[in-house]
Structures are given as C-alpha cells and as structure tokens.
Scaffold this active site. Sequence first.
Site, mmCIF file in Angstrom:
data_model
loop_
_atom_site.group_PDB
_atom_site.id
_atom_site.type_symbol
_atom_site.label_atom_id
_atom_site.label_comp_id
_atom_site.label_asym_id
_atom_site.label_seq_id
_atom_site.Cartn_x
_atom_site.Cartn_y
_atom_site.Cartn_z
ATOM 1 N N ASN A 1 6.554 0.078 -5.622
ATOM 2 C CA ASN A 1 5.623 -0.889 -5.018
ATOM 3 C C ASN A 1 5.524 -2.208 -5.777
ATOM 4 O OD1 ASN A 1 5.035 0.850 -2.972
ATOM 5 N ND2 ASN A 1 3.021 1.449 -3.729
ATOM 6 N N GLU B 1 10.519 -3.161 1.273
ATOM 7 C CA GLU B 1 9.619 -2.554 2.251
ATOM 8 C C GLU B 1 8.655 -3.635 2.732
ATOM 9 O OE1 GLU B 1 7.165 1.531 2.062
ATOM 10 O OE2 GLU B 1 6.288 -0.042 0.839
ATOM 11 N N TRP C 1 -4.589 13.350 -1.632
ATOM 12 C CA TRP C 1 -3.550 12.320 -1.778
ATOM 13 C C TRP C 1 -3.079 12.301 -3.230
ATOM 14 C CZ3 TRP C 1 -4.004 7.735 -4.786
ATOM 15 C CH2 TRP C 1 -2.864 6.913 -4.719
ATOM 16 N N ASP D 1 10.788 9.206 4.259
ATOM 17 C CA ASP D 1 9.600 8.589 3.665
ATOM 18 C C ASP D 1 8.630 9.683 3.172
ATOM 19 O OD1 ASP D 1 7.867 6.455 2.999
ATOM 20 O OD2 ASP D 1 6.744 6.798 4.849
ATOM 21 N N HIS E 1 -3.221 1.560 -9.292
ATOM 22 C CA HIS E 1 -2.908 1.370 -7.854
ATOM 23 C C HIS E 1 -3.801 0.247 -7.330
ATOM 24 C CE1 HIS E 1 -1.862 2.507 -3.752
ATOM 25 N NE2 HIS E 1 -1.010 3.393 -4.210
ATOM 26 N N SER F 1 4.029 2.469 -10.007
ATOM 27 C CA SER F 1 4.874 3.266 -10.909
ATOM 28 C C SER F 1 5.631 2.374 -11.884
ATOM 29 C CB SER F 1 5.852 4.103 -10.090
ATOM 30 O OG SER F 1 6.690 3.274 -9.303
HETATM 31 O O1 SFD Z 1 2.743 4.049 -2.228
HETATM 32 C C1 SFD Z 1 -2.369 14.783 -19.727
HETATM 33 N N1 SFD Z 1 1.954 5.345 -6.816
HETATM 34 C C2 SFD Z 1 3.052 4.657 -6.303
HETATM 35 N N2 SFD Z 1 3.747 3.764 -6.997
HETATM 36 C C3 SFD Z 1 4.894 3.196 -6.532
HETATM 37 O O2 SFD Z 1 5.516 2.381 -7.214
HETATM 38 N N3 SFD Z 1 5.355 3.511 -5.274
HETATM 39 C C4 SFD Z 1 4.713 4.410 -4.460
HETATM 40 O O3 SFD Z 1 5.226 4.722 -3.377
HETATM 41 C C5 SFD Z 1 3.448 4.951 -4.916
HETATM 42 N N4 SFD Z 1 2.668 5.800 -4.124
HETATM 43 C C6 SFD Z 1 1.891 6.749 -4.822
HETATM 44 C C7 SFD Z 1 1.439 6.462 -6.133
HETATM 45 C C8 SFD Z 1 0.500 7.328 -6.747
HETATM 46 C C9 SFD Z 1 0.114 8.475 -6.095
HETATM 47 C C10 SFD Z 1 -0.900 9.362 -6.745
HETATM 48 C C11 SFD Z 1 0.654 8.785 -4.820
HETATM 49 C C12 SFD Z 1 1.527 7.922 -4.192
HETATM 50 C C13 SFD Z 1 0.278 10.052 -4.140
HETATM 51 C C14 SFD Z 1 1.365 4.904 -8.080
HETATM 52 C C15 SFD Z 1 2.036 5.469 -9.340
HETATM 53 O O4 SFD Z 1 2.411 6.790 -9.167
HETATM 54 C C16 SFD Z 1 1.093 5.331 -10.517
HETATM 55 O O5 SFD Z 1 0.737 3.975 -10.581
HETATM 56 C C17 SFD Z 1 1.690 5.723 -11.869
HETATM 57 O O6 SFD Z 1 2.254 7.012 -11.822
HETATM 58 C C18 SFD Z 1 0.641 5.651 -12.979
HETATM 59 O O7 SFD Z 1 1.234 5.954 -14.203
HETATM 60 P P1 SFD Z 1 0.383 6.633 -15.406
HETATM 61 O O8 SFD Z 1 1.330 6.826 -16.538
HETATM 62 O O9 SFD Z 1 -0.864 5.895 -15.620
HETATM 63 O O10 SFD Z 1 -0.068 8.072 -14.793
HETATM 64 P P2 SFD Z 1 0.852 9.324 -14.342
HETATM 65 O O11 SFD Z 1 2.234 8.898 -14.013
HETATM 66 O O12 SFD Z 1 0.100 10.001 -13.261
HETATM 67 O O13 SFD Z 1 0.915 10.271 -15.641
HETATM 68 C C19 SFD Z 1 -0.218 10.931 -16.162
HETATM 69 C C20 SFD Z 1 0.270 11.885 -17.245
HETATM 70 O O14 SFD Z 1 -0.815 12.363 -18.029
HETATM 71 C C21 SFD Z 1 -0.704 13.768 -18.195
HETATM 72 N N5 SFD Z 1 -2.050 14.237 -18.530
HETATM 73 N N6 SFD Z 1 -1.605 15.080 -20.787
HETATM 74 C C22 SFD Z 1 -2.226 15.624 -21.869
HETATM 75 N N7 SFD Z 1 -3.569 15.873 -21.920
HETATM 76 C C23 SFD Z 1 -4.367 15.582 -20.846
HETATM 77 N N8 SFD Z 1 -5.693 15.827 -20.924
HETATM 78 C C24 SFD Z 1 -3.765 15.018 -19.692
HETATM 79 N N9 SFD Z 1 -4.250 14.622 -18.476
HETATM 80 C C25 SFD Z 1 -3.183 14.139 -17.793
HETATM 81 C C26 SFD Z 1 -0.085 14.227 -16.890
HETATM 82 O O15 SFD Z 1 0.503 15.508 -16.975
HETATM 83 C C27 SFD Z 1 0.968 13.135 -16.684
HETATM 84 O O16 SFD Z 1 2.103 13.379 -17.472
HETATM 85 S S1 SFD Z 1 2.031 5.185 -2.637
HETATM 86 O O17 SFD Z 1 2.006 6.253 -1.651
HETATM 87 O O18 SFD Z 1 0.682 4.814 -2.966
HETATM 88 P P1 AMP Z 2 0.830 2.696 0.709
HETATM 89 O O1 AMP Z 2 1.942 3.530 1.200
HETATM 90 O O2 AMP Z 2 -0.301 2.550 1.674
HETATM 91 O O3 AMP Z 2 0.391 3.068 -0.674
HETATM 92 O O4 AMP Z 2 1.382 1.226 0.540
HETATM 93 C C1 AMP Z 2 2.501 0.911 -0.225
HETATM 94 C C2 AMP Z 2 2.447 -0.561 -0.506
HETATM 95 O O5 AMP Z 2 2.346 -1.298 0.708
HETATM 96 C C3 AMP Z 2 1.264 -1.009 -1.351
HETATM 97 O O6 AMP Z 2 1.719 -2.084 -2.148
HETATM 98 C C4 AMP Z 2 0.244 -1.465 -0.328
HETATM 99 O O7 AMP Z 2 -0.654 -2.435 -0.841
HETATM 100 C C5 AMP Z 2 1.143 -2.071 0.755
HETATM 101 N N1 AMP Z 2 0.618 -1.924 2.131
HETATM 102 C C6 AMP Z 2 0.339 -0.783 2.800
HETATM 103 N N2 AMP Z 2 -0.077 -1.020 4.047
HETATM 104 C C7 AMP Z 2 -0.067 -2.367 4.203
HETATM 105 C C8 AMP Z 2 -0.404 -3.247 5.262
HETATM 106 N N3 AMP Z 2 -0.839 -2.798 6.440
HETATM 107 N N4 AMP Z 2 -0.282 -4.571 5.018
HETATM 108 C C9 AMP Z 2 0.136 -5.045 3.828
HETATM 109 N N5 AMP Z 2 0.467 -4.260 2.787
HETATM 110 C C10 AMP Z 2 0.371 -2.938 2.953
#
Ligand code: SFD
Ligand code: AMP
Length: 627
Positions: A65, A129, A222, A349, A386, A438
């Site tokens: 993203n 995207e 989610w 997807d 996020h 990510s």
């Molecule tokens: O779009 C302990 N994110 C997405 N990012 C993208 O770039 N594209 C996407 O398509 C993304 N989508 C998405 C995303 C997140 C989620 C939840 C979903 C879908 C369902 C965002 C990224 O994933 C997110 O920004 C990063 O992963 C954040 O990185 P970080 O390092 O802050 O967190 P992590 O990767 O979740 O890792 C956490 C770690 O901590 C461990 N942990 N270890 C020891 N002791 C403890 N007490 C602990 N508690 C946790 C975990 O095991 C893990 O290793 S989209 O659909 O939104």
């Molecule tokens: P999502 O799958 O909803 O997590 O979205 C993935 C990425 O697309 C994130 O960067 C969102 O901010 C962006 N996004 C999702 N839906 C829209 C939308 N309707 N218009 C503009 N950006 C969007």
Amino acid sequence: MGLTSADFEVVEMDTDLLIIGGGMSACGAAVEAKYWAGDDIKVLLVDKAAMERSGAVAQGLSAINTYPGWTRDENTIEDYIRYVTQDLMGISREDLVWDMATHVDGSVHLFEKWGLPIWKDAEGKYIHEGRWQIMIHGESYKPIVAEAAKKALGEGNYLERVFIVKLLLDEKEPNRIAGAVGFSVRENKFYVIKCNAAIVCTGGGVHIFRPRSVQEGLGRTWYPPWSTGSTYAMMGQVGAKLTQMEVIFIPARFKDGYGPVGAWFLFFAAKATNIDGEEYMVKNAPEFEKWAPYGTIKPLPTCLRNHAMIVDMREGKGPLFVRTDLAMQEIIKKDPKRVKTVESEAWEDFLDMTITQADLWCSYNIHPEKEPWEIMPAEPYFIGSHSGQGGAWCSGDPRISPPEYCWDYKGVVYNRMTTVNGLFAAGDGCGGNPHKFSSGSHAEGRIAAKNAIKFILNNRDFKPTIGDVQKLKEEVLRPLDTFEKHKGYTSVPDINPNYIRPRQMLHRIMKCMDEYAGGVSTMYTTNKPMLEKALQLLKFMKEDSEKLAAENLHELMRCWENYHRIWAAEAHVRHKLFREETRWPGYYYRSDFPRMDDENWRVFTVSQYDPASGEWKMEKVPYISIL
Ligand code: SFD
Ligand code: AMP
C-alpha cells in the site's frame, strides 16, 4: 500435579540491541541493525510466534500500500505527506511521514530483490492498484521478508515463540531501558534479557473491542488475532509518552469474511450501493463538505468513506453492497478476452491475503461477476501503521523535524526514540505516523534500528541493572500457580471464586469497550459519561487481572495478552475522553462534541503514565507542519 512456576528454568541473556516482535518493522530493523552493527554488536530478536508467518502479514497481502515511487519520478515526498495528512483529517507527524516515505521505495526494491513477485506491465513498470499502492503476488510476502531478516541476524540470534511480558527500566539510571522479561510458549523457560537499547515492534491490537464475529465466528476478525496491544501496553507501563491513541482504524470490508475492498474500488473501479441502488458515496457527498479538513475533501479520507456507509445504515438503507457484478461485467464488456484473467485476479486478491473470504464465497456459491456481496464497517482495531495512528510519541530527526519534536540523550538526538532513553518504536508502535502499511513499517524499522545502533555505539559503557529476577519470575508465572493452587476448589474449573480464566477476561474487556467506548453496538458513538464508565470498569479489570489463572503455557500467554489489552484499552479511552471533538467520523463519534474543532484540537494528544506514582497525565502538543 499441573504446571507451576517451580517447573521453569530461568534463562538469562545479554544483548546490545533487543528487537521485540518479528513482523514487518522488526524484520526491517534486523536487516538494518546488522548492516550497521557488523559482528561487533549483539542483536537479538524475540517473536511470540514464528517469524515466517507472524504478524499482520502472516497470511500474505495482495498489494503493497505504500510505494510513493519518488525514486522513479512517480510522485514527490511532499505529495505523500499531503495525502497522509488529508486522510487522517489534518493530523500527522509530517516529519516522521517524510523520512518513512523517503526510505520506503528502498524497502520495496529490497523485497523485489529478495524474490517478491511484483506485478509489472509490458514495459516492466510496477502495476499500481491506486496512486500509492502496487499489486503483488503476495502469498509468500512474509516468508520472503522474514528469511532476509533471519539470514542477517544469523542462527541463534532470534528467539521464536517467546512472549515478552514487560520491559524493564534500569534500577540505577532513571527513565532508561535495561531489558525485558518473557516466557516460551512451548517450553518451561522464563527469559530475562538485558540490553543497551530496545525497539518495540509488537504490532497492533485486536479483540479489545468486541468484534462483529461472535460465538462460533470469534477469532475471524480483519486484524489477525495474534497481536493484542502489547506495543502500547509495554511502552506505556514504563512511562513512554503515547500519542493519538484515540485514532483506531475501522476497515470497511466484505461482510463476515473481512475480505479487502481496496483492489475492488481502486483496481476494478467497483461502486457500492444501498438497498435503493443509490451510490452512498454520491448520495452523501453534501455531508462530506461539513467535514472537509482544510476545506477540501479530495482525496476523500478513509473515515469519511466509512461515515457515508454509517449515514445510510442509520437511515435503514442497508445492507450495502460492493457491486462486484457490475464492475466485472464492465471490464469484460470492454475486453471480452480478459474474462479469465479478471476472474483470477479477483479471486487472487482474497487468496493472497484473506483466504476466508474466498472460502465464504465458495460456501455460498457466490459468483462475483454475477452477484454483489455486502460491505460493512468492521469493529475498531489498534493499528498505528494503517489508517489509524496510535503509538509512542517519538523523536524525529533534527535535519527535518521541528526542534519541538526532537529530544536528546546525553546531547545526541536519536530518530524514533521514545521518551524513554534507549527505547525505540516502529511500525504500529510509532504514533502520529499513519499510512506506513507493510512497506513503510519495514522502512521505519530500518530507521529505528540505525538510530538504536548509533545509541549503542555512543553508550557502550552502559551496564544494565535490573530488579530481582526471582520476583519477576513469580509475577510473570503467577497465573499458573494461581490455577494450580485453587483448581480443586470447584468441580467445574471455569467457575471458581479464586480466579478468572483468560477467556472470561477477554469477554469482559470486549463488552466494556464495545458498549461504552464506541464499538459497533452503539454505531461507534460514545460520550464523556460512557467513557468514564469504561475507565471505571477497566480499573476493576486491572485489579482482577491479578487473579488471572492459567492451566498451561498457552493460557499463560492468553492471560498476559489480556493484561496488555486492558492497558491499551485504558490508554485509548483516556485519549478519547481528552479530545473534545469529533474529528474522524466513521471511526468514532463523540455525541457530546459532534463537530470537528480545528481551532482547539488540530493538535496531537499525548499521554504519559508515571510508573512511580501510577498517575496519568494528558497534554496537547501543537501541530507543526513541515511543508
Ligand atoms: O490493504 C510479539 N496491512 C497492509 N499493508 C500493505 O502494505 N498492503 C496491504 O494489502 C495491507 N492490508 C492489511 C494490512 C494489515 C492487516 C492486519 C490486514 C491487511 C488484515 C498493514 C501491514 O500489515 C502493517 O502495517 C504491518 O504489518 C505493521 O508492521 P508491524 O511490524 O508494526 O506489525 P506486525 O507485522 O503485525 O508484527 C507484529 C509482531 O509482533 C509480534 N508480537 N512478540 C513478542 N512478544 C509480544 N508480546 C508480542 N506481541 C506481538 C508478532 O508475533 C509479530 O511478529 S489491507 O487489507 O489493509
Ligand atoms: P484496503 O484494501 O481497504 O485496505 O485499501 C488498500 C489501500 O487502498 C489503502 O491505501 C486505502 O487507503 C486505499 N483505498 C481503499 N479504498 C479506497 C477508495 N474507495 N478510494 C481511495 N482509496 C482507497
């Protein structure tokens, strides 16, 4: 005889840098730390799970993203800062966004070098995207990134399946990190780790608010169920300032499966409609004008896209649908030969990142090209990387950050250091700096690690002093002893006046937050008396958590996860109470302050818990733009 603390071996370790967590930011931190540290400085990473499939990216992702593409002249960094700030209704630590965005292209190029397949067009350019997002074949995204981190660290320098319970401050020097304690979730081992500097990379938090999926669906959220607010709890407990903890994220998702919608809206140009066939985004456009941060609604912030749904849901115009049918028919009409490609892209997807949504569609015999599926705003999640922004209040880099956002340790400023000396944060843990996702979390892990190594090099003579190890062991393992001591008192182990089991505590937390702090049952609405009630209940839960009981190692982890949830919840409620406005409609509504109030509240909210007195302090920090 069941498991008790007496069965545990104490493992004491020393390291220079301790990276806590094994997700995206931790993997970035590992690679960068080893680059600057060489073999001279010890780096240890500790993850509660197995790095190959831990954290939010465990299941894979279908898009990256954050790819501003400035290294390829696609956008400027300033463009990205404007977009992020606009999306969060006028508030972001622009300075932190700036250097995350400056380094994130580099992280993406590394992923590609390590083997991540990124979609490309005929000219070899990344396929976008949306403006900032690029498409990937991302089922194996996390294994690829974790492999690079493990290779950099080297065998023996990462511990998997070790849950960190709390950070330790130095006994001699005030406000300075000295280590952490935890336990293995597979072996009877209690870990005490001393360090010179630490980076908290333990992700966000889920099951703090009651999810829409309950009963047999509990666990299908989610956000993946394995990060539980440890980040905010552990840093808050040692007195690190937290910021913007009120800004949780509510993803709009395909209903029940929580499948992503970004690709559908941006890549397939799908529309979403209410029961009357009206596009709720078009119908509610006049409503958006009331909320325009700096007078513009373009691009429309994520929370306002939720708000439009909520307006229609309140009017009884749900269910709302993503018109997958119309979108696919439109694409296929333009180019009938693409039918198979489009179908497989649509399914990929989900299969890349949310397999359950694909399962659900299969179970209901859904053909997305023929019929639509419901969209629904989910429950609130803690995820600072996020489109939410809670996390630690971190120092910036004096070369770009305003001096008000920088502080030093012995005369040197360290970027991404929290207000606890030697303690750094990244990813979901670094607050006020959203839309990292990510790739940006990986880049921020690298930034934090480079600075943590600098901190270690400048403070090599530090000798950490920690408290009584025996006492720490007793405290961390107490739930096992509590269970063992009292389990025979009743014939049904769940009902016992001497203890509370973790699952029971989980439900208490979620009920409280859902009903009083702006969960789905009140359509994200709360107010002062409700938040005060939540605080009162959380106080009881904190007291009762001393009586948490664990039957085995897994439950011991569940106990501490809940303790972390209570802390994260409390920080969240305190911030929500403090900010007397509604700035993110669609994420939450303060019914007693229903409008946005730029004059008084275009500021950062910052909280600090004092570990000595047990008091919380709240403050406003002025907003300084770097643009
Ligand atoms: O779009 C302990 N994110 C997405 N990012 C993208 O770039 N594209 C996407 O398509 C993304 N989508 C998405 C995303 C997140 C989620 C939840 C979903 C879908 C369902 C965002 C990224 O994933 C997110 O920004 C990063 O992963 C954040 O990185 P970080 O390092 O802050 O967190 P992590 O990767 O979740 O890792 C956490 C770690 O901590 C461990 N942990 N270890 C020891 N002791 C403890 N007490 C602990 N508690 C946790 C975990 O095991 C893990 O290793 S989209 O659909 O939104
Ligand atoms: P999502 O799958 O909803 O997590 O979205 C993935 C990425 O697309 C994130 O960067 C969102 O901010 C962006 N996004 C999702 N839906 C829209 C939308 N309707 N218009 C503009 N950006 C969007």
